[in-house]
Design an enzyme around this catalytic site. Structure first.
Site, PDB file in Angstrom:
ATOM      1  N   SER A  49       0.871  -1.182   0.000  1.00 47.23           N
ATOM      2  CA  SER A  49       0.000   0.000   0.000  1.00 47.23           C
ATOM      3  C   SER A  49       0.906   1.229   0.000  1.00 47.23           C
ATOM      4  O   SER A  49       2.101   1.130   0.304  1.00 47.23           O
ATOM      5  CB  SER A  49      -0.881   0.007   1.257  1.00 47.23           C
ATOM      6  N   ASP A  84      -0.667  -1.517  -4.181  1.00 40.62           N
ATOM      7  CA  ASP A  84      -2.059  -1.766  -3.781  1.00 40.62           C
ATOM      8  C   ASP A  84      -2.794  -0.429  -3.623  1.00 40.62           C
ATOM      9  O   ASP A  84      -2.303   0.475  -2.931  1.00 40.62           O
ATOM     10  CB  ASP A  84      -2.018  -2.526  -2.436  1.00 40.62           C
ATOM     11  N   ASP A 105      -6.269   2.853  -8.347  1.00 43.51           N
ATOM     12  CA  ASP A 105      -7.603   2.873  -7.754  1.00 43.51           C
ATOM     13  C   ASP A 105      -8.274   4.205  -8.072  1.00 43.51           C
ATOM     14  O   ASP A 105      -8.135   5.190  -7.348  1.00 43.51           O
ATOM     15  CB  ASP A 105      -7.498   2.661  -6.236  1.00 43.51           C
ATOM     16  N   GLY A 178     -10.227  -5.236   6.316  1.00 43.18           N
ATOM     17  CA  GLY A 178     -10.208  -5.396   7.772  1.00 43.18           C
ATOM     18  C   GLY A 178     -11.208  -6.464   8.196  1.00 43.18           C
ATOM     19  O   GLY A 178     -11.709  -7.233   7.373  1.00 43.18           O
ATOM     20  N   HIS A 207     -10.795  -8.095  -3.106  1.00 39.97           N
ATOM     21  CA  HIS A 207     -10.079  -7.448  -1.993  1.00 39.97           C
ATOM     22  C   HIS A 207     -10.742  -7.882  -0.684  1.00 39.97           C
ATOM     23  O   HIS A 207     -11.785  -8.520  -0.691  1.00 39.97           O
ATOM     24  CB  HIS A 207     -10.172  -5.922  -2.144  1.00 39.97           C
ATOM     25  N   GLY A 208     -10.114  -7.494   0.420  1.00 35.07           N
ATOM     26  CA  GLY A 208     -10.724  -7.776   1.727  1.00 35.07           C
ATOM     27  C   GLY A 208     -10.810  -9.260   2.034  1.00 35.07           C
ATOM     28  O   GLY A 208     -11.791  -9.744   2.599  1.00 35.07           O
ATOM     29  N   GLY A 209      -9.748 -10.015   1.673  1.00 36.28           N
ATOM     30  CA  GLY A 209      -9.766 -11.476   1.822  1.00 36.28           C
ATOM     31  C   GLY A 209      -9.820 -11.972   3.261  1.00 36.28           C
ATOM     32  O   GLY A 209     -10.189 -13.122   3.506  1.00 36.28           O
ATOM     33  N   THR A 232      -4.942  -7.940   6.547  1.00 33.15           N
ATOM     34  CA  THR A 232      -5.192  -7.926   7.994  1.00 33.15           C
ATOM     35  C   THR A 232      -4.915  -9.273   8.667  1.00 33.15           C
ATOM     36  O   THR A 232      -4.404  -9.321   9.785  1.00 33.15           O
ATOM     37  CB  THR A 232      -6.660  -7.504   8.258  1.00 33.15           C
TER      38      THR A 232
END
Ligand code: 13P
Length: 287
Positions: A49, A84, A105, A178, A207-209, A232
């Site tokens: 990121s 990212d 993005d 998160g 995303h957000g796996g 996370t």
């Protein structure tokens, strides 16, 4: 081997599995992820990121560290170094620093502006052999200052962006960065299905796996997801293992305070998380 993410994701889409993107924060994270991918003979994507890039003193430091580590550890599986949730400026910085893959993005821009900026980056990346991820709709929650409302993507807008020639597309389908809240509605497979039908062979990105139940992950892969981002969950495993070590007083026994000892349980915990995800995503032995 540092490569663009294009080939590994096209293969994943055709083979109905997904490649994990694991975000890195420092040397321990990078080493644990690379060693696990090699051990499992799996392609892997290292996500950075903009906040983590800054923390590691800049994208040039990150690119130099990753390239040298691949060489020193004899990593032969395909590795992509990927920005990212990049801003427009961040994308150019990473291209210059030697990243092999970037995400622009533009989801917070009006769609015309997202299209315009993505189109420009497609041309730049194609010329340099760098893979490009774009985003439509937004990922809920917050990651390193990137905040999204979590609205589901409009499949027609996804087609507009996919047609520009990006290599992978992140479409918001109710996923969140998160931990997931107790009242989370789950992924919108209706949206994913509609996006997949309109974008065809385009590898889709989830995303957000962290915290998505296994059955939902498997269904998402069935519906065309070929890249799954996890951040996370590695942080949580690292923190839990480090806390246990300290609470057991091990940092006070002998030279347990030596950072190489103090950080070792956390590094092992990251390996276990990455191993679990590679198995779930089906990318083991696909290098
Ligand atoms: P999690 O932190 O929820 O795993 O999300 C990671 C991610 O999507 C990186 O872009």
């Amino acid at each position: 081997m540092l490569v663009s993410a294009k080939e590994m994701l096209d293969k994943a889409k055709a083979g109905h599995y997904a490649v994990g993107q694991f975000n890195i924060n420092n040397l321990e994270w990078t080493k644990s992820i690379l060693l696990t991918a090699q051990e499992m003979n799996s392609p892997v994507i290292l996500g950075v990121s903009e906040g983590a890039g800054k923390y590691m003193t800049g994208f040039k430091t990150v690119a130099a560290m990753v390239k040298a580590m691949i060489e020193e550890l004899n990593i032969t599986v395909p590795v992509a170094l990927h920005l990212d949730h990049g801003t427009y400026e961040g994308c150019y910085k990473c291209i210059e620093a030697g990243f092999s893959s970037i995400m622009f993005d533009g989801s917070h821009y009006p769609i015309d502006e997202n299209v315009e900026k993505t189109k420009e980056l497609v041309a730049v990346c194609k010329e340099k052999g760098i893979s490009l991820e774009a985003e439509v709709g937004s990922i809920g929650g917050e990651e390193d200052g990137v905040v999204g409302m979590g609205e589901c993507a409009d499949p027609n807008e996804c087609k507009m962006i996919a047609d520009l020639g990006v290599d992978m597309l992140a479409a918001g389908i109710g996923n969140i960065h998160g931990k997931y809240p107790a009242n989370w509605q789950g992924l919108s497979f209706e949206t994913l299905d509609a996006v997949q039908k309109l974008t065809g062979a385009m590898p889709l990105v989830l995303h957000g796996g962290t915290g998505i139940p296994e059955d939902m992950i498997k269904k998402a892969i069935d519906l065309g997801v070929s890249k799954i981002n996890v951040n996370t969950e590695c942080q949580l495993s690292f923190a839990a293992a480090t806390r246990k070590y300290i609470e057991e007083g091990k940092d006070q026994q002998g030279k347990g305070y030596d950072p190489r000892k103090l950080l070792a349980p956390g590094a092992e915990a990251i390996k276990a998380t990455v191993r679990e995800k590679i198995e779930l995503f089906g990318s083991a032995n696909k290098a």
